[in-house]
Scaffold this motif. Structure first.
Motif, PDB file in Angstrom:
ATOM      1  N   GLU A 196       0.833  -1.206   0.000  1.00 31.24           N
ATOM      2  CA  GLU A 196       0.000   0.000   0.000  1.00 31.24           C
ATOM      3  C   GLU A 196       0.869   1.258   0.000  1.00 31.24           C
ATOM      4  O   GLU A 196       0.644   2.185  -0.784  1.00 31.24           O
ATOM      5  N   SER A 199       2.555   1.900  -3.275  1.00 31.53           N
ATOM      6  CA  SER A 199       1.619   2.406  -4.282  1.00 31.53           C
ATOM      7  C   SER A 199       1.304   3.880  -4.061  1.00 31.53           C
ATOM      8  O   SER A 199       1.371   4.690  -4.989  1.00 31.53           O
ATOM      9  N   GLY A 367     -11.351   2.829  -1.091  1.00 34.69           N
ATOM     10  CA  GLY A 367     -10.670   1.633  -0.608  1.00 34.69           C
ATOM     11  C   GLY A 367     -11.476   0.946   0.464  1.00 34.69           C
ATOM     12  O   GLY A 367     -12.637   1.280   0.730  1.00 34.69           O
ATOM     13  N   LEU A 371      -8.377  -3.999   1.885  1.00 36.86           N
ATOM     14  CA  LEU A 371      -7.388  -3.682   0.844  1.00 36.86           C
ATOM     15  C   LEU A 371      -6.266  -2.798   1.393  1.00 36.86           C
ATOM     16  O   LEU A 371      -5.606  -2.085   0.639  1.00 36.86           O
ATOM     17  N   ALA A 375      -7.378   1.735  -2.759  1.00 41.14           N
ATOM     18  CA  ALA A 375      -7.123   0.920  -3.945  1.00 41.14           C
ATOM     19  C   ALA A 375      -7.191   1.765  -5.209  1.00 41.14           C
ATOM     20  O   ALA A 375      -6.616   1.406  -6.235  1.00 41.14           O
ATOM     21  N   ALA A 391      -6.793   2.996 -10.562  1.00 38.68           N
ATOM     22  CA  ALA A 391      -6.221   1.958  -9.700  1.00 38.68           C
ATOM     23  C   ALA A 391      -4.799   2.299  -9.287  1.00 38.68           C
ATOM     24  O   ALA A 391      -4.009   2.817 -10.074  1.00 38.68           O
ATOM     25  N   ASN A 394      -0.461  -1.318  -7.248  1.00 43.16           N
ATOM     26  CA  ASN A 394      -0.547  -2.687  -6.728  1.00 43.16           C
ATOM     27  C   ASN A 394      -1.975  -3.209  -6.620  1.00 43.16           C
ATOM     28  O   ASN A 394      -2.236  -4.169  -5.901  1.00 43.16           O
ATOM     29  N   ALA A 395      -2.902  -2.565  -7.333  1.00 42.47           N
ATOM     30  CA  ALA A 395      -4.301  -3.012  -7.320  1.00 42.47           C
ATOM     31  C   ALA A 395      -4.762  -3.313  -8.742  1.00 42.47           C
ATOM     32  O   ALA A 395      -4.595  -2.498  -9.641  1.00 42.47           O
ATOM     33  N   VAL A 407     -11.389  -6.582  -6.794  1.00 39.63           N
ATOM     34  CA  VAL A 407      -9.996  -6.128  -6.673  1.00 39.63           C
ATOM     35  C   VAL A 407      -9.124  -7.288  -6.204  1.00 39.63           C
ATOM     36  O   VAL A 407      -9.540  -8.094  -5.373  1.00 39.63           O
ATOM     37  N   ARG A 408      -7.920  -7.348  -6.751  1.00 37.85           N
ATOM     38  CA  ARG A 408      -6.945  -8.292  -6.218  1.00 37.85           C
ATOM     39  C   ARG A 408      -5.548  -7.681  -6.319  1.00 37.85           C
ATOM     40  O   ARG A 408      -5.345  -6.671  -6.985  1.00 37.85           O
ATOM     41  N   LEU A 411      -2.175  -5.872  -2.007  1.00 38.00           N
ATOM     42  CA  LEU A 411      -2.838  -5.085  -0.964  1.00 38.00           C
ATOM     43  C   LEU A 411      -3.862  -5.917  -0.197  1.00 38.00           C
ATOM     44  O   LEU A 411      -4.297  -5.518   0.887  1.00 38.00           O
ATOM     45  N   LEU A 412      -4.281  -7.029  -0.768  1.00 33.81           N
ATOM     46  CA  LEU A 412      -5.409  -7.793  -0.245  1.00 33.81           C
ATOM     47  C   LEU A 412      -5.072  -8.469   1.078  1.00 33.81           C
ATOM     48  O   LEU A 412      -4.033  -9.112   1.237  1.00 33.81           O
TER      49      LEU A 412
END
Length: 592
Positions: A196, A199, A367, A371, A375, A391, A394-395, A407-408, A411-412
C-alpha cells in the motif's frame, strides 16, 4: 539501501536516517520527540512488554485518543513480534468484549478515561485480560506506561525480536464498522501495508520535510495508513490531536503538507466559509470573495472535465488567487498542503468543486480495510470530480457481470480473523475480493462508485437509486443537517429522516434568537423547518425527479458516532434505523 520487508525494518531505517529530526509532537509542542527518542522509547516499551510475557504472534489492544503514546506503543508491540489493534473510543463494553474474544489479547493499553469500559469488557470477554497498561495515570490494578518502560525482560534480545518479524506476519487487525452485524477482524500483514505504501507514495512522493495531523480514529485503516504507517516509512512529522473539535483551531498553527478528511469535514469547511461571507458587512469585500471563489470553482470544473481554460479565466484566476483564495488557505491552515484526501464515503461533487476552487488539491479516493486502505485515487494533477480515481499500481480491478467492483493484488488482506467462512465468501478462488460496491470504469481507467450493492434502493416502479447520492446532495445543500437517511425501497417516492448537526444547530439558534436549543425543541422550531425546507428544495433541484425528496421528518435527537444508528466512521446502520424508526417512516407515506 535494501527496501524494508517489514514495518519494523522501515522504522529502524527511518529512525537511523533522521535521528535528530522531530518525529512526533502535539500541536502545542508540550510533547516533542525526535526519531532518536522515538526509537529509544520503542526499545524500552518493547522490553517492558516482553517482561509481561508478550511473545511473537500475541495480540495487544489499544484504546487511546490521538496522542504520541499510541504510536510509541503500537510500534513497540510490532518490535516485540506482537500484533497491536486499536479500539474505537465510542464502543460499548459488550462490543469491546467481542473484539477481545476475537483477538485473544492478554494486554490492553488505554487512557484512564476508558478504564471502566475496558474492565467491564474484560469481565465479559471469552479471553483473560491479564494486564492493563495506563498511559496517563496509575490507578489501582494497572501498570503505568512509565513503569512498563523501566521493566527488564530477562533474556529479551530487542534486535533479534524485530529481525524475527516476517513480511507475512500480521501487522494489525482492523475491526470493520459493523453496519450489518458484529465487526469482522481484518488481518493485514506487513507485506500488505508495504505494498500500500509503495503504491500511494508513487502517486504522492513524501519525505521527512512533510507533515500530517493525526485526528481521525486510529482504529480506522485510513488514519493508521495515512498517518502512522506513512510516517514510519517516510520520516514525515506526525502531529497528534486528541480532540477532533479542536481541528479547525489547530490547523493554522500546524499547517500540514498532507491532510485527509471524511466528506463531513469538507462540508463543514464549505459551510463555514459561506457563513462568514454571508455575515460580511462590507458589500464590496463580500462580492469580491464570492467572485474569487466562483472563478476558482469554474476553473476546477473545466480542469476536471479536461476542457481548455480560456486565457481570460486563467488571468482572472491568477488575480483571484493572489487577492482572495491564497488568504483563505492561510486562514484555514492549509496553505502548505500538497495533497488532500477525501474518502470513507462519497463526497458531493458540488462540495468537491468548491474546495478545489479554493486551490486545495482534494483527491477523492476509494478503498477498504480489506485492501490495506486505498485501492484507487485521483492523481493530484488529473482530478476528475465524481470519480474515485484510477487503480493504484498494486491493485488490479475488474467488474463482475452485475457491476460489482472486484480487486486483487498484494494489498489484499490475509483474511478475516478466525472466520474462514466469511473470508471465502469475500475472496473467490481466483483471489478477487468482492467489494460489494457497484461501479463503472471509463476508458481512461477512472472508477465511479454507484453505491453499495446491498444498499441500492429500488422504488415501487422498479427504478434503481443511490441513497448515498441523495443523502450527500441534501447534506451539502443544508449545513444544518447532521445525518440524513433516504428512504424509498419498494415505496412510491423518496422520503428522508433527518437529524440536526449539533454545532450548526447551536449557531443557528443563537443567530435566530431561539432560546430553547435542545434537539427536541429545534426539531419542531418553525425557523429550523423553514431552513430545512429551503435546503431540501435546493437539493431536489440537483436530483433527478425520481430521486427528489417528497417528504421528510426531523428527529428530536442527535446521532453520535458509534451509537445505534451510525458507526464510529459515520456510516449509516440502515437496517437498525429502519427498524427503530418504522413508525416515523410509515407516517411519511401515510398521506399517499
Amino acid at each position: 539501501m535494501t527496501p524494508p520487508t517489514t514495518l519494523c525494518a522501515a522504522f529502524q531505517q527511518t529512525a537511523a536516517a533522521h535521528e535528530h529530526r522531530i518525529a512526533l509532537r502535539t500541536p502545542d509542542d508540550t510533547v516533542r520527540l525526535t526519531w532518536g527518542q522515538y526509537a529509544q522509547r520503542v526499545r524500552d516499551i518493547a522490553c517492558g512488554l516482553a517482561a509481561l510475557g508478550v511473545a511473537h504472534g500475541d495480540t495487544i489492544g489499544l484504546m487511546l485518543t490521538n496522542r504520541p503514546e499510541f504510536h510509541l506503543v503500537d510500534t513497540a508491540a510490532l518490535h516485540a513480534g506482537a500484533t497491536p489493534f486499536s479500539i474505537y473510543n465510542t464502543l460499548a463494553p459488550e462490543q469491546i468484549a467481542h473484539l477481545f474474544a476475537n483477538a485473544g489479547n492478554r494486554i490492553v493499553v488505554c487512557e484512564e478515561q476508558f478504564l471502566d469500559q475496558i474492565r467491564t469488557a474484560a469481565a465479559h470477554a471469552d479471553t483473560a485480560v491479564e494486564h492493563i497498561v495506563c498511559v496517563d495515570a496509575n490507578p489501582d490494578g494497572t501498570i503505568a506506561l512509565a513503569e512498563l518502560e523501566h521493566r527488564a525482560a530477562d533474556g529479551f534480545d530487542f534486535d533479534a525480536s524485530w529481525h524475527a518479524v516476517g513480511p507475512d506476519d500480521v501487522l494489525t487487525i482492523i475491526y470493520t464498522s459493523g453496519t450489518t452485524g458484529p465487526p469482522k477482524g481484518v488481518e493485514l500483514t506487513h507485506a500488505n501495508m508495504l505494498a500500500e505504501l509503495e503504491s500511494t507514495t508513487q502517486i504522492v512522493p513524501l519525505d521527512a520535510d512533510d507533515s500530517v495531523i493525526s485526528y481521525l480514529p486510529d482504529a480506522h485503516i485510513a488514519n493508521r495508513w495515512g498517518a502512522h504507517y506513512t510516517s514510519i516509512a517516510t520520516g514525515m512529522e506526525l502531529i497528534t490531536l486528541a480532540d477532533l473539535k479542536q481541528l479547525i483551531s489547530a490547523l493554522p498553527s500546524v499547517r500540514p503538507t498532507l491532510f485527509g478528511a471524511v466528506p463531513q469535514i469538507w462540508y463543514k469547511l464549505k459551510a463555514g466559509i459561506e457563513a462568514q461571507l454571508a455575515a460580511e458587512k462590507a458589500p464590496v469585500k463580500r462580492k469580491l470573495a464570492e467572485w474569487a471563489i466562483g472563478v476558482g470553482a469554474q476553473r476546477a470544473r473545466l480542469r476536471s472535465d479536461g476542457r481548455p481554460i480560456p486565457r481570460a479565466l486563467e488571468a482572472q484566476h491568477l488575480l483571484a488567487d493572489r487577492v482572495v483564495l491564497s488568504a483563505i488557505r492561510v486562514k484555514l491552515g492549509l496553505d502548505r498542503v500538497r495533497f488532500c484526501a477525501t474518502g470513507a464515503a462519497a463526497i458531493d461533487p458540488q462540495a468537491l468543486e468548491f474546495v478545489l476552487g479554493l486551490g486545495l488539491p482534494v483527491c477523492e479516493l476509494w478503498g477498504m480495510s480489506e485492501l490495506s486502505c486505498a485501492a484507487t485515487v485521483n492523481p493530484p494533477d488529473a482530478i476528475r470530480i465524481g470519480t474515485v480515481g484510477t487503480a493504484l499500481p498494486n491493485a488490479q480491478l475488474r467488474l463482475a457481470d452485475d457491476g460489482e467492483l472486484l480487486v486483487r493484488g498484494p494489498l489484499l488482506m490475509k483474511g478475516y480473523r478466525n472466520d474462514p467462512q466469511r473470508t471465502a465468501e469475500t475472496i473467490d478462488g481466483e483471489g478477487w475480493l468482492h467489494t460489494g460496491d457497484i461501479a463503472s470504469i471509463d476508458p481512461d481507467g477512472y472508477v465511479r462508485i454507484v453505491d453499495r450493492k446491498k444498499e441500492l434502493m429500488i422504488n415501487a416502479s422498479g427504478k434503481n437509486m443511490s441513497p448515498a447520492n441523495i443523502e450527500g446532495t441534501l447534506k451539502v445543500s443544508c449545513p444544518l443537517i447532521g445525518s440524513v437517511v433516504a428512504i424509498g425501497d419498494d415505496r412510491p417516492y423518496v422520503t428522508a429522516l433527518i437529524t440536526l448537526d449539533p454545532d450548526a444547530a447551536a449557531a443557528f439558534a443563537q443567530a435566530h434568537g431561539i432560546v430553547d436549543a435542545t434537539p427536541a425543541a429545534l426539531a419542531g422550531d418553525p425557523a429550523v423547518r423553514a431552513e430545512l425546507d429551503r435546503g431540501v428544495k435546493e437539493a431536489n433541484g440537483r436530483l433527478a425527479r425520481v430521486e427528489q425528496i417528497k417528504r421528510f421528518t426531523v428527529l428530536p435527537e442527535i446521532w453520535e458516532p458509534g451509537g445505534e444508528q451510525i458507526t464510529p466512521t459515520m456510516k449509516l446502520k440502515r437496517k437498525p434505523i429502519a427498524t427503530q424508526y418504522a413508525t416515523e417512516i410509515d407516517a411519511l407515506y401515510a398521506a399517499s
